[in-house]
Design a protein around this motif. Structure first.
Motif, PDB file in Angstrom:
ATOM      1  N   GLY A  93      79.091  96.899  16.573  1.00  0.00           N
ATOM      2  CA  GLY A  93      78.782  95.697  17.327  1.00  0.00           C
ATOM      3  C   GLY A  93      79.374  94.429  16.771  1.00  0.00           C
ATOM      4  O   GLY A  93      79.275  93.367  17.397  1.00  0.00           O
ATOM      5  N   CYS A 140      69.342  95.829  25.595  1.00  0.00           N
ATOM      6  CA  CYS A 140      70.595  95.077  25.511  1.00  0.00           C
ATOM      7  C   CYS A 140      70.784  94.137  26.694  1.00  0.00           C
ATOM      8  O   CYS A 140      71.898  93.693  26.962  1.00  0.00           O
ATOM      9  N   GLY A 170      81.679  94.038  20.300  1.00  0.00           N
ATOM     10  CA  GLY A 170      80.476  93.226  20.390  1.00  0.00           C
ATOM     11  C   GLY A 170      80.739  91.754  20.577  1.00  0.00           C
ATOM     12  O   GLY A 170      79.804  90.946  20.554  1.00  0.00           O
ATOM     13  N   SER A 201      75.470  88.679  18.189  1.00  0.00           N
ATOM     14  CA  SER A 201      74.716  89.283  17.086  1.00  0.00           C
ATOM     15  C   SER A 201      73.692  88.315  16.514  1.00  0.00           C
ATOM     16  O   SER A 201      72.605  88.724  16.093  1.00  0.00           O
ATOM     17  N   SER A 229      76.473  97.806  21.859  1.00  0.00           N
ATOM     18  CA  SER A 229      77.264  98.555  20.875  1.00  0.00           C
ATOM     19  C   SER A 229      76.380  99.120  19.773  1.00  0.00           C
ATOM     20  O   SER A 229      76.539 100.274  19.351  1.00  0.00           O
ATOM     21  N   ARG A 230      75.451  98.315  19.286  1.00  0.00           N
ATOM     22  CA  ARG A 230      74.520  98.817  18.278  1.00  0.00           C
ATOM     23  C   ARG A 230      73.725 100.013  18.814  1.00  0.00           C
ATOM     24  O   ARG A 230      73.555 101.028  18.131  1.00  0.00           O
ATOM     25  N   ALA A 267      76.922  93.092  21.868  1.00  0.00           N
ATOM     26  CA  ALA A 267      76.601  93.501  20.500  1.00  0.00           C
ATOM     27  C   ALA A 267      75.383  94.418  20.497  1.00  0.00           C
ATOM     28  O   ALA A 267      75.346  95.428  19.775  1.00  0.00           O
TER      29      ALA A 267
END
Length: 439
Positions: A71, A124, A76, A17, A194-195, A191
């Motif tokens: 995330g 990503c 994440g 992140s 996931s976001r 992360a």
């Protein structure tokens, strides 16, 4: 009625992140609402279930309750491997016995993720870079890599044997005796993935972040109480992995472990010139408890993940992470002598849920209550396919893969604490001792 007293505690140390732009979480639930479906947990299983339910039933209302931010939980914090083949975490090769089933499940998950990422343009670092499954000792070569090669050869799985010299040329270190390279897996910033999955849910899905469920009353409908709101739902999906037993399901069947990971600072141009090999690669160890998972990322960092420990309280301290960071730096230096000036930039903790027999929890656990939990350290693919198939099963949608996941499901019983702690720590210590050469 079940009161949920142990909630996720996600700090701000996640390196995946930290290298991303800031994101504003969706607002928490602050009202009393009704929904057709309530999903607890916005990990891979929860988000996959939400997406599939919404696609099958566009007229249904689906609400996802996430205790933290998308995330920032375990989803994440993993090493970012979308694994497409049977995978051993410990010295056990149980997944090879169900090789065909796992391959079908994993590849269906990867196909779904690939399509979703492409459809929505999720940034990503998703890339089909494959994976090296590597051994340090000759013992692990014979006991893990050779059986893997035999199964891949039998089943027609694409693979390549890589000896020490060739591996050094491909990843820049001669620390490993050999590896099996399989090209079908993907690498990703978990992360960011996931976001992206959370931010592209269908229109009939409402995601509420920073909304832990603190009280759960299963029934028809079920009642889910949060700090500032409440949901009454006709159907509930529990997708909280190691927290599932807090909701009253899979008690004495789930084991929670902490896994620590670090990312270095980005390598300089001069350091990149010293490091032979591919620009991106991922390596998993013959024994994930004793060995080291490593990656070279798209932004030229090196990931090191090790230091797995039994952690039923699902907590780790900053002091522990500081010790781990020093240890990871030593591991890095052992493998990349010429990069000794490279520093560790981020160290974090994530949690994995294992069962004694390596099986997930899947299916209807009470009338109107469904669960997909315990991904046994392969959360990206096992969680994704678990969520998709759970939605299909709950809606009565025919899918031949349901038979595959049900055939490998059912976490085995484990004794209660404190006997559990003694047994797990003894077994874990033996596993580390037996595979100590893989560190």
């Amino acid at each position: 009625m079940v009161a949920i007293r142990l909630l996720p505690e996600n700090d701000t140390t996640n390196g995946w992140s930290a290298v991303l732009p800031p994101r504003t979480p969706r607002p928490p639930l602050v009202a009393t609402i009704t929904a057709d479906w309530a999903i607890i947990g916005a990990g891979y299983a929860g988000l996959a279930a939400a997406r599939r339910l919404a696609e099958h039933r566009p007229g249904d209302s689906v609400i996802v309750l996430e205790a933290g931010a998308a995330g920032e939980g375990a989803q994440g914090r993993n090493a970012g491997f979308a694994i497409d083949l049977p995978h051993n975490v410990t010295s056990s090769l149980a997944e090879l016995e169900e090789s065909a089933r796992y391959k079908r499940l994993y590849r269906a998950a990867i196909d779904h993720l690939d399509e979703t990422i492409r459809t929505h343009g999720i940034a990503c670092d998703w890339s089909r870079d494959g994976r090296y499954h590597a051994a340090v000792s000759e013992r692990a070569v014979q006991s893990v890599l050779k059986p893997l090669v035999a199964e891949l050869s039998r089943s027609g799985g694409e693979h390549r044997w890589v000896d020490r010299r060739a591996l050094a040329d491909e990843i820049g270190t001669d620390y490993y005796t050999a590896a099996v390279f399989t090209p079908g897996g993907y690498l990703v910033n978990p992360a960011a993935l996931s976001r992206g999955l959370a931010d592209t849910l269908p229109g009939n899905v409402t995601l509420c972040e920073n909304t832990p469920v603190v009280r759960f009353e299963p029934g028809v409908p079920s009642r889910l109480v949060t700090p500032k709101g409440e949901v009454k739902a006709r159907q509930v999906v529990i997708a909280v992995n190691g927290f599932a037993d807090r909701f009253g399901y899979f008690r004495h069947r789930l084991l929670s472990f902490a896994a620590h990971a670090s990312l270095t600072r980005p390598l300089s141009v001069a350091e990149i010139a010293k490091l032979k090999g591919r620009a991106r690669w991922g390596l998993t160890p013959a024994n994930a408890f004793a060995g080291i998972t490593m990656r070279r990322t798209a932004d030229n960092r090196i990931l090191v993940r090790q230091n797995v420990s039994f952690r039923p309280d699902l907590r780790a301290s900053d002091e522990e992470r500081a010790r781990v960071a020093l240890h990871h730096k030593r591991l890095f230096d052992q493998r990349f002598h010429e990069l000794s000036d490279v520093t560790i930039a981020h160290t974090w903790t994530g949690y994995i849920c294992l069962s004694r027999n390596g099986a997930p929890g899947f299916g209807e656990v009470a009338p109107g209550v469904w669960a997909s939990v315990c991904q046994n350290a392969v959360g990206m693919t096992k969680g994704t396919i678990g969520g998709l198939l759970l939605a299909d099963k709950a809606l009565g949608v025919r899918n031949p893969l349901i038979e595959d996941i049900e055939a490998v499901s059912g976490p085995a019983w484990i004794p209660p604490r404190p006997a559990l702690d003694i047994g797990v720590r003894a077994r874990f210590a033996f596993e580390l001792w037996r595979s100590r050469a893989e560190a």
